[in-house]
Design a protein around this motif. Structure first.
Motif, PDB file in Angstrom:
ATOM      1  N   LEU A 188       0.811  -1.222   0.000  1.00  0.00           N
ATOM      2  CA  LEU A 188       0.000   0.000   0.000  1.00  0.00           C
ATOM      3  C   LEU A 188       0.842   1.268   0.000  1.00  0.00           C
ATOM      4  N   THR A 189       1.967   1.229   0.746  1.00  0.00           N
ATOM      5  CA  THR A 189       2.803   2.430   0.842  1.00  0.00           C
ATOM      6  C   THR A 189       3.340   2.829  -0.526  1.00  0.00           C
ATOM      7  N   ALA A 190       3.579   1.840  -1.386  1.00  0.00           N
ATOM      8  CA  ALA A 190       4.086   2.147  -2.732  1.00  0.00           C
ATOM      9  C   ALA A 190       3.070   2.982  -3.498  1.00  0.00           C
ATOM     10  N   ILE A 191       1.796   2.673  -3.319  1.00  0.00           N
ATOM     11  CA  ILE A 191       0.765   3.434  -4.035  1.00  0.00           C
ATOM     12  C   ILE A 191       0.606   4.827  -3.413  1.00  0.00           C
ATOM     13  N   THR A 192       0.766   4.907  -2.115  1.00  0.00           N
ATOM     14  CA  THR A 192       0.752   6.243  -1.493  1.00  0.00           C
ATOM     15  C   THR A 192       1.941   7.062  -1.999  1.00  0.00           C
ATOM     16  N   LEU A 193       3.085   6.392  -2.172  1.00  0.00           N
ATOM     17  CA  LEU A 193       4.250   7.096  -2.731  1.00  0.00           C
ATOM     18  C   LEU A 193       3.957   7.546  -4.160  1.00  0.00           C
ATOM     19  N   ALA A 194       3.199   6.743  -4.902  1.00  0.00           N
ATOM     20  CA  ALA A 194       2.840   7.131  -6.272  1.00  0.00           C
ATOM     21  C   ALA A 194       2.078   8.453  -6.271  1.00  0.00           C
ATOM     22  N   GLU A 195       1.261   8.668  -5.231  1.00  0.00           N
ATOM     23  CA  GLU A 195       0.540   9.952  -5.122  1.00  0.00           C
ATOM     24  C   GLU A 195       1.511  11.111  -4.931  1.00  0.00           C
ATOM     25  N   VAL A 196       2.600  10.821  -4.214  1.00  0.00           N
ATOM     26  CA  VAL A 196       3.649  11.842  -4.042  1.00  0.00           C
ATOM     27  C   VAL A 196       4.338  12.111  -5.383  1.00  0.00           C
ATOM     28  N   LEU A 197       4.676  11.040  -6.084  1.00  0.00           N
ATOM     29  CA  LEU A 197       5.344  11.192  -7.382  1.00  0.00           C
ATOM     30  C   LEU A 197       4.455  11.989  -8.335  1.00  0.00           C
ATOM     31  N   ASP A 198       3.161  11.673  -8.285  1.00  0.00           N
ATOM     32  CA  ASP A 198       2.210  12.302  -9.188  1.00  0.00           C
ATOM     33  C   ASP A 198       2.085  13.795  -8.917  1.00  0.00           C
ATOM     34  N   ALA A 199       2.404  14.187  -7.708  1.00  0.00           N
ATOM     35  CA  ALA A 199       2.285  15.608  -7.337  1.00  0.00           C
ATOM     36  C   ALA A 199       3.638  16.315  -7.400  1.00  0.00           C
ATOM     37  N   SER A 200       4.644  15.664  -7.983  1.00  0.00           N
ATOM     38  CA  SER A 200       6.012  16.197  -7.914  1.00  0.00           C
ATOM     39  C   SER A 200       6.625  16.470  -9.280  1.00  0.00           C
ATOM     40  N   ASP A 201       5.833  16.676 -10.295  1.00  0.00           N
ATOM     41  CA  ASP A 201       6.353  16.981 -11.630  1.00  0.00           C
ATOM     42  C   ASP A 201       7.106  15.821 -12.271  1.00  0.00           C
ATOM     43  N   VAL A 202       6.930  14.602 -11.752  1.00  0.00           N
ATOM     44  CA  VAL A 202       7.506  13.434 -12.425  1.00  0.00           C
ATOM     45  C   VAL A 202       6.604  13.139 -13.624  1.00  0.00           C
ATOM     46  N   PRO A 203       7.130  13.187 -14.850  1.00  0.00           N
ATOM     47  CA  PRO A 203       6.246  12.955 -15.999  1.00  0.00           C
ATOM     48  C   PRO A 203       5.614  11.562 -15.956  1.00  0.00           C
ATOM     49  N   GLY A 204       4.389  11.467 -16.423  1.00  0.00           N
ATOM     50  CA  GLY A 204       3.699  10.180 -16.458  1.00  0.00           C
ATOM     51  C   GLY A 204       4.516   9.138 -17.205  1.00  0.00           C
ATOM     52  N   GLY A 205       4.567   7.924 -16.676  1.00  0.00           N
ATOM     53  CA  GLY A 205       5.290   6.844 -17.341  1.00  0.00           C
ATOM     54  C   GLY A 205       6.720   6.679 -16.869  1.00  0.00           C
ATOM     55  N   VAL A 206       7.278   7.705 -16.214  1.00  0.00           N
ATOM     56  CA  VAL A 206       8.664   7.581 -15.733  1.00  0.00           C
ATOM     57  C   VAL A 206       8.732   6.548 -14.616  1.00  0.00           C
ATOM     58  N   VAL A 207       7.740   6.575 -13.741  1.00  0.00           N
ATOM     59  CA  VAL A 207       7.637   5.547 -12.700  1.00  0.00           C
ATOM     60  C   VAL A 207       6.266   4.899 -12.827  1.00  0.00           C
ATOM     61  N   ASN A 208       6.263   3.592 -12.919  1.00  0.00           N
ATOM     62  CA  ASN A 208       5.019   2.831 -12.973  1.00  0.00           C
ATOM     63  C   ASN A 208       5.080   1.819 -11.840  1.00  0.00           C
ATOM     64  N   ILE A 209       3.996   1.713 -11.072  1.00  0.00           N
ATOM     65  CA  ILE A 209       4.040   0.841  -9.897  1.00  0.00           C
ATOM     66  C   ILE A 209       2.920  -0.186  -9.968  1.00  0.00           C
ATOM     67  N   LEU A 210       3.329  -1.435  -9.831  1.00  0.00           N
ATOM     68  CA  LEU A 210       2.387  -2.544  -9.837  1.00  0.00           C
ATOM     69  C   LEU A 210       2.355  -3.164  -8.454  1.00  0.00           C
ATOM     70  N   THR A 211       1.169  -3.592  -8.014  1.00  0.00           N
ATOM     71  CA  THR A 211       1.077  -4.374  -6.784  1.00  0.00           C
ATOM     72  C   THR A 211       0.567  -5.760  -7.149  1.00  0.00           C
ATOM     73  N   GLY A 212       1.028  -6.743  -6.414  1.00  0.00           N
ATOM     74  CA  GLY A 212       0.592  -8.103  -6.724  1.00  0.00           C
ATOM     75  C   GLY A 212       1.604  -9.105  -6.224  1.00  0.00           C
ATOM     76  N   THR A 213       1.626 -10.281  -6.875  1.00  0.00           N
ATOM     77  CA  THR A 213       2.550 -11.309  -6.408  1.00  0.00           C
ATOM     78  C   THR A 213       3.785 -11.339  -7.307  1.00  0.00           C
ATOM     79  N   VAL A 214       4.933 -11.418  -6.651  1.00  0.00           N
ATOM     80  CA  VAL A 214       6.202 -11.403  -7.375  1.00  0.00           C
ATOM     81  C   VAL A 214       6.293 -12.603  -8.311  1.00  0.00           C
ATOM     82  N   SER A 215       5.900 -13.779  -7.816  1.00  0.00           N
ATOM     83  CA  SER A 215       6.065 -14.986  -8.636  1.00  0.00           C
ATOM     84  C   SER A 215       5.184 -14.946  -9.882  1.00  0.00           C
ATOM     85  N   GLU A 216       4.085 -14.179  -9.835  1.00  0.00           N
ATOM     86  CA  GLU A 216       3.230 -14.092 -11.014  1.00  0.00           C
ATOM     87  C   GLU A 216       3.718 -13.027 -12.003  1.00  0.00           C
TER      88      GLU A 216
END
Lengths: 289, 477
Positions: A188-216
């Motif tokens: 969950l914290t990664a997605i909250t961090l994404a909200e920070v990135l989104d508000a920090s002039d990081v252009p879309g697509g520079v950081v993409n965050i997925l949540t889920g299972t590593v093995s999949e």
């Protein structure tokens, strides 16, 4: 008796191309707090989500790599500013999700802010430290300089904020774009961090965050022919790490192997996380009139 | 008026090729236990010598010798290690003609290249890296950088001695010990190098040479006691190595295939560029991973350049590698010749137009005339696959953006060339080309101080310069 106010809960989705979509698969998974109580249904990323994220990351490469290092440094510094201003939110979230004390959580948040500031400063220095003029034996100008590798897949470590920031900042500060697979245990914290990135002039697509299972999800990133490098820091199963490294050989991805033990994220890093995702380009030109 | 050249062959009396060679392990020549094989002169098909093949047990013996030697070699003060490398560099200079002649006999490359390019750069590599041996703390890896241990190195047949130098010189300077496998078809200069190590009194086991084919190389890179793998060769084998070492602690440097674009703009110095195009693709019979095998011509000058290029190709002399006038020598092996022929035929079948100057090829040996294909599209196999022979594919473009797009449209990324008189355009192109080496208004230049290596599927790691040195070191504790 006044009714107590009902919380407005947050929906945790993915972060792809500067937007927050749900998994195209329509799947989610339950994330509990440190005491085992329900926190949220996080999006369970699929192969398609991974591929969408790579497409978004690839699209963002020319623009991001083409920014001046000074500009990228300022954007990383901006992430640090915004993260710092939301420090209390992250402290509360780390206490709730990881079960650490507030003091400990504060240490992690402050270290994450400081790490971003540290890497921000590298943006316009790494080229001087790892590039150089070469004294060749002939009348030639000969210069070697580092360039970003391109799209880097990152399997993030368990540390949901400091660990994530410590692996993400060095990848993007040099001009790479990233597809991050967040910690499976603490997504969950990664997605909250994404909200920070989104508000920090990081252009879309520079950081993409997925949540889920590593093995999949990680095998799709490791074998993807449009990913240039993969950081396996967060892979804890050695057999899976070997499989991912083997799959990465299909297009000779640069591979940063998983560490034997979880690194001490509070320690000052070296520059190896920067240089692992850089290519040295050497340009020759004759000297004459 | 037609001028004839009188033959001007270099004497081969300077080399003494033995009827058979063993493996070089722990400072001694020993018998191999695999099936021995023959190395032939590709210009005559004459058998030169019988070469021992290292089997798994031989490779294991060589790795053990290297491991045993590592303790002393890595702890020897850098300034003493340096002196051994300086000695080797000096002996290479002293025996340079012998090395050049032997290289041309075993490989088929023209003597003017082995004499003026390969061997001088070999000596320079040992000199350059000798000087690093006692300055490693200044290499950018911190105060006390450490060698990896035993390096397993596998090299190709196109620059046998030069690739040996690229591998062995930095490994030794950093305190690693080495087991090196030369290519099956070109083992002789590596075995002569073993003698040079003996003359230099290099401690036994620091350099071990195991001859053989793919199986020997596989045994070497996957040996559990090899810490560092360095490979130059095909992308397919490079990928196999990357898979084989997955999940281990082995470090790897892979220098693999290429399909370089050599891009010529309408303002280029055309006569100079034609020389660069010729050396870019016909140097060393085109057996060069960074060869400029895709010529991208700006449309407005394409006809003019092609006319000049064809005229220049008509003056290239093919034949006896030992003749000092020879420009293009023999193709290294029957197998490689068959591959070049097959791809050239595919080029014709796919609709590209083939041209070679009229030239007589010797009746024995392996030969292929300098060849150019025009009307090539990006989808043609001769525009996508590495031919590794004297075959040039020509495409055209209109704008710089189109040139960048076409140049980067390949899984490879080893080298690229740009020809233009406009400085800002050179830097624009150099910035956008996805290649580890960009030659602007020149081509195929190499220097021990200059890092070499690729992007994408051309491999990873660099060889040469400070960045290449770093491939043989790890940060100190």
């Amino acid at each position: 008796m006044a009714a107590s106010r009902v919380d407005v809960r947050k929906t945790y989705k993915l972060y792809i191309g500067g937007a927050f979509p749900r998994s195209e698969s329509g799947r989610s998974f339950v994330v509990n707090d440190a005491k085992g109580k329900f926190l949220a249904n996080a999006s369970l990323a699929s192969r398609k989500d991974a591929r969408d994220a790579v497409v978004a990351a690839r699209k963002a490469v020319p623009g991001w790599a083409g920014r001046t290092p000074y500009n990228r440094g300022q954007i990383l510094y901006r992430i640090a500013e915004v993260l710092d201003s939301r420090g209390d939110q992250f402290v509360a979230e780390l206490v709730r999700t990881e079960g650490v004390t507030a003091a400990k959580a504060r240490t992690y948040v402050e270290a994450a802010v400081d790490r971003l500031v540290w890497y921000a400063g590298w943006a316009d220095k790494i080229g001087q430290v790892v590039g150089n003029a070469n004294p060749v034996s002939g009348p030639f100008f000969n210069l070697s300089s580092p360039e970003p590798t391109g799209v880097v897949a990152v399997v993030a470590p368990r540390g949901p904020l400091l660990g994530l920031v410590s692996v993400l900042a060095p990848v993007i500060v040099t001009g790479n774009t990233a597809v991050v697979l967040a910690s499976e245990a603490h997504p969950l914290t990664a997605i909250t961090l994404a909200e920070v990135l989104d508000a920090s002039d990081v252009p879309g697509g520079v950081v993409n965050i997925l949540t889920g299972t590593v093995s999949e999800v990680a095998p799709w990133l490791a074998s993807h022919m449009d990913v240039n490098a993969i950081d396996l820091t967060g892979v804890t199963d050695p057999e899976l790490a070997t499989d991912l490294e083997r799959a990465a050989a299909d297009n000779l991805k640069r591979v940063r192997r998983a560490p034997a033990t979880e690194p001490d994220w509070l320690a000052t890093p070296g520059i190896d996380r920067l240089t692992d995702f850089l290519e040295i380009k050497t340009v020759w030109h004759p000297i004459g009139v | 008026m037609n001028f004839e050249y009188a033959p001007a062959p270099e004497s081969r009396a300077i080399v003494d090729i033995k009827p058979s060679y063993g493996l070089f392990i722990d400072g001694e020549f020993v018998d191999g236990h695999g099936h021995s094989f023959k190395t032939v002169n590709p210009a005559t098909e004459e058998t030169l010598a019988e070469i021992a093949e290292a089997d798994d047990a031989d490779v294991d013996r060589a790795v053990k010798a290297a491991r045993k030697a590592f303790r002393g070699w890595s702890r020897m003060p850098g300034k003493e290690r340096a002196k051994y490398l300086f000695r080797i560099a000096r002996i290479i200079q002293e025996r340079s003609r012998e090395l050049a002649v032997l290289e041309s006999i075993d490989n088929g490359k023209p003597i003017k290249e082995s004499r003026d390019v390969d061997v001088p750069i070999v000596a320079a590599h040992f000199f350059y890296h000798a000087g690093w041996a006692d300055k490693l703390e200044h290499a950018g890896l911190g105060a006390n950088p450490q060698p990896h241990g035993v390096a397993g190195q596998v090299i190709p047949w196109n620059f046998p001695l030069l690739m040996l130098a690229w591998k062995i010189a930095p490994a030794l300077a950093c305190g690693n010990t080495v087991v090196l496998k030369p290519a099956e078809t070109t083992p002789l200069t590596a075995l002569l190098f073993a003698e040079i190590c003996q003359q230099a009194d290099l401690p036994p086991g620091v350099v071990n040479i195991v001859t053989g084919a793919g199986g020997t190389g596989q045994a070497l890179v996957s040996h559990p006691d090899v810490d560092k793998v360095a490979f130059t060769g095909s992308t397919d084998v490079g990928k196999a190595i990357a898979r084989a070492i997955a999940g281990t602690d082995k470090k790897a440097t892979l220098e693999l295939g290429g399909k370089a674009a050599n891009i010529l703009f309408d303002d280029a110095p055309i006569d100079q560029a034609v020389e660069g195009i010729v050396s870019g693709i016909f140097f060393n019979q085109g057996h060069v991973c960074c060869a400029g095998s895709r010529l991208l011509l700006q449309e407005s000058v394409a006809d003019e350049v092609m006319a000049k290029l064809k005229r220049r190709m008509g003056t290239l002399r093919i034949g006896d590698p030992l003749d000092k006038n020879t420009d293009i020598g023999a193709i290294n092996s029957a197998e490689q010749l068959a591959r070049i022929r097959a791809l050239a035929e595919i080029g014709e079948d796919e609709g590209a137009e083939r041209w070679s100057p009229p030239c007589e090829l010797p009746s024995s040996g392996f030969w292929f005339p300098p060849t150019v294909f025009t009307g090539v599209s990006q989808a043609h196999r001769i525009a996508r696959e590495e031919i590794f022979g004297p075959v040039l594919s020509v495409l055209t473009f209109r704008t710089p953006a189109e040139a960048v797009e076409k140049a980067n449209n390949t899984p490879y990324g080893l080298s690229a060339g740009v020809w233009t008189e406009k400085g800002s355009r050179i830097l624009f192109m150099a910035d956008r080309l996805k290649a580890g080496v960009v030659w602007a208004n020149t081509f195929n230049k190499f220097d021990p101080a200059s890092p070499f290596g690729g992007y994408k599927e051309s491999g990873y790691g660099r060889e040469g310069g400070r960045q290449g040195l770093a491939s043989y070191l790890k940060a100190g504790a």
